[in-house]
Design a protein around this motif. Structure first.
Motif, short mmCIF file in Angstrom:
data_model
loop_
_atom_site.label_atom_id
_atom_site.label_comp_id
_atom_site.label_asym_id
_atom_site.label_seq_id
_atom_site.Cartn_x
_atom_site.Cartn_y
_atom_site.Cartn_z
N THR A 258 0.76 -1.10 -0.15
CA THR A 258 0.09 0.07 0.17
C THR A 258 0.75 1.27 0.04
O THR A 258 1.88 1.42 0.88
CB THR A 258 -0.95 0.12 1.16
N ASP A 259 0.67 2.21 -1.15
CA ASP A 259 1.67 3.37 -1.01
C ASP A 259 3.16 3.02 -1.03
O ASP A 259 3.85 3.71 -0.42
CB ASP A 259 1.34 4.29 0.16
N GLY A 260 3.40 1.96 -1.86
CA GLY A 260 4.65 1.86 -2.00
C GLY A 260 5.55 1.01 -0.83
O GLY A 260 6.63 0.77 -0.75
N LYS A 261 4.65 0.62 0.15
CA LYS A 261 5.14 -0.12 1.35
C LYS A 261 4.54 -1.46 1.71
O LYS A 261 3.48 -1.64 1.30
CB LYS A 261 4.76 0.85 2.74
N ILE A 262 5.16 -2.40 2.33
CA ILE A 262 4.56 -3.58 2.44
C ILE A 262 3.77 -3.29 3.75
O ILE A 262 4.16 -2.87 4.67
CB ILE A 262 5.45 -4.76 2.89
#
Lengths: 67, 67, 67, 67, 67, 67, 67, 67, 67, 67, 67, 67
Positions: free
Chosen positions: D49-53
């Motif tokens: 989500t939004d480039g984060k795990i």
């Protein structure tokens, strides 16, 4: 009870669907082989022309009873 | 956020199509299991009688949330 | 005769069927990539909501000719 | 010496790590199943989500002794 | 509901851990790709120097929504 | 014709042979599950003590009809 | 440039984590083998006691240069 | 608790049966290796002479504890 | 030390040999991608015309460093 | 030295054991094919009736020399 | 007739070709091991420098008879 | 457009190279089968005598159009 089956590996090709491709392969095999008993789908792929699917290709194994 | 799913392995059988076989398996499972969330098709095979496909068999895994 | 193809890995999603999911993936890819020549289906899964299939998800590889 | 084990297939989900996801799955199973003896990790995936795990998802098989 | 995802295959490398290697790959991808939605770990390997692990290498597939 | 099977994953253990291990697993399952119809052997391993095989372990899947 | 590596297959076991299990295997191998250059994790499993993970077991291949 | 096993890959050959082939491999290994703890059968094949099986060949992995 | 590679999947085709097919794929990729570091051959197939091999087709993955 | 073998895929079925199933398949093949040289077991499954194994089914490949 | 083989897993590296890489691995092994009888190629990969293949790497298993 | 192919599984053997082994298999098949269209290499192995490769063995599948 003791019996033996032989498996054939076939690739059916259809313009319509994967299931039609599977049917084509089985019906072609049934013309020369008696006793076809089951099949397994092992691969599904196809051809693309101008961005559209123009061939559905199904790789199957079909087994028949050996007399 | 922490949660756990359990996977069931099922074989659905249909006279019509592989997708109908998948649907049969999921609808049967849904009668006793709540919270089914996704499925995966792992094998597609079937029965041949007199040179025609008479059963489409789909092996699936279906996952549901464990309370 | 010497030529090179590149393969893309795509996931198509449809409410209707796996074949529709495959078509969605290929038609989306065809909007930006020219020369798509073949595809392979590598996984078939989906989403279940209230005991019914609400999404068919097909993972495919699609190959196009590199100029 | 003769004994039988049953394997369950579970998906554990954690915000922290794959090992925490495995632990969640096993601890949840241990609430209803006695005699869990070993586990195998078969897949590791997750949500971004939004480039984060934001989720670690571990698919495991856990085996318990059948009485 | 109809939508398409594209999968990228990446190898993240870290001195610390496999999870850090996975995070490096995803954060690097997130700099140029929007809409990353999930990832799958497909291989875990690494480098050994003087009998110690000096690199953790994680091969992953990361999927993003195609507009 | 439409019907659904569920697969169980079991590990049978025997001091005598792999086939005895398979039989143990199926007979144990048959005590609580009706309608077992087929099985598949997926792994064969075992225990060694003082250089001799002391356990044959067979991992199987066994399928039964869901009513 | 021409050189040859040999791969060893090892199972490391740790009470703490999979990465610790990998490290144990590599450090044990490094005591008798020189020139270890890389490793690959091929399986991750473990032992459960009283509903808790009590062993992390990592199967690895480790490669070293043959003189 | 921390310990390391090494796996050997062996091919046992017998005129009698696959299980005898497995036993041959393990007994041969046990002559030079101490601490053999478990084995896994990975392949089963054989030789045919004049339409009869004349060799059963079992490929196994056998693991022993590294001191 | 922390770095990320991206893998491309390519199909090289040659009239001469599989290795020439691999080289074609890599040289084509090198025209637009910098920092190619390694490759893996995943499939080898080809075309037959009039009973002779007329195309060698090599499917490869080629990895390059992401800046 | 140059020679070519063809592989057949067969399913042998026996009431007694997997090895008997393999033998049935090979002896049936040997009635019509000369020069059978080796076989490989690729799957082992069977039928269950009233909680007992009533069929052992072995899928094999058998290779013979092409003249 | 009863005999046992041991398999070694090796990685041969050559600047010239995959077959040369296989030969390097076998010739190196033959310096210390007697009775090498067959080999299997399990992976083919390599190194790329400045857009050219600079190493062919072949992973093989080589089997020798255990006395 | 609708058509069916049959796949044969062959093992070609050559003293020279894997590609020569593939060619031997295809040329032998072409003597009795018309319409061979493509092939796939599935395994590469060989024989070692006195520390040298004395046979290259290529397992292939070759497909031909069924009339």
């Amino acid at each position: 009870m003791e019996r033996v089956y032989k498996k054939l590996e076939l690739v059916g090709i259809s313009e319509k669907s994967f299931e039609d491709a599977v049917k084509n392969a089985i019906e072609k095999a049934a013309k020369t082989v008696h006793g076809l008993a089951w099949f397994e789908v092992t691969e599904q792929h196809g051809k693309i022309t101008d961005g559209k699917i123009t061939e559905f290709q199904a790789v199957i194994k079909a087994a028949f009873k050996v007399d």
